[in-house]
Motif scaffolding. Structure first.
Motif, short mmCIF file in Angstrom:
data_model
loop_
_atom_site.label_atom_id
_atom_site.label_comp_id
_atom_site.label_asym_id
_atom_site.label_seq_id
_atom_site.Cartn_x
_atom_site.Cartn_y
_atom_site.Cartn_z
N PHE A 144 0.82 -1.21 0.00
CA PHE A 144 0.00 0.00 0.00
C PHE A 144 0.85 1.27 0.00
N ASP A 189 0.65 6.32 1.90
CA ASP A 189 -0.24 5.16 1.89
C ASP A 189 -1.26 5.41 0.79
N ASP A 233 -3.86 3.96 0.24
CA ASP A 233 -5.20 3.62 0.70
C ASP A 233 -5.72 4.59 1.76
#
Length: 120
Positions: free
Chosen positions: A80, A95, A97
């Motif tokens: 990620f 990140d 996400d």
């Protein structure tokens, strides 16, 4: 199983396999960190005055504050992350996400990362 539970399971597995001499390294083709037994680890924040003092990290003009404790990342967690830049000689990863969250490697030899959240 949620991402945190999987991360914890991977973390426990990595601790149990501590003798395997794995290291986090940067895959320059994808700009993503990876776990490789033969990888050359990049510089971590451990021992840097700014990290020891708990100072915020600034990336592209945005300030981020340290959140929680450092944790060990495995392949799942690293999937990620992608390189976002550098702060005082240490790579910074975002990140993909979680918007507003960045991760700073503390100890690349142990794949330990510290989360930072965008300051309000």
């Amino acid at each position: 199983m949620n991402r945190t539970a999987i991360s914890l399971a991977l973390c426990l597995g990595l601790i149990a396999a501590a003798g395997s001499a794995q290291a986090c390294s940067l895959d320059t083709a994808t700009n993503k960190p990876t776990v490789r037994k033969d990888g050359a680890p990049y510089a971590g924040a451990q021992g840097k005055p700014w990290y020891a003092q708990g100072r915020p990290v600034t990336l592209e003009g945005t300030s981020y504050k340290r959140q929680g404790s450092p944790r060990v990342f495995g392949d799942f967690d690293l999937s990620f992350l992608e390189k976002a830049g550098e702060f005082e000689g240490v790579l910074v990863f975002k990140d993909t996400d979680q918007e507003g969250t960045i991760f700073v490697p503390v100890d690349a030899k142990a794949c330990t990362f510290q989360a930072y959240q965008k300051a309000a």
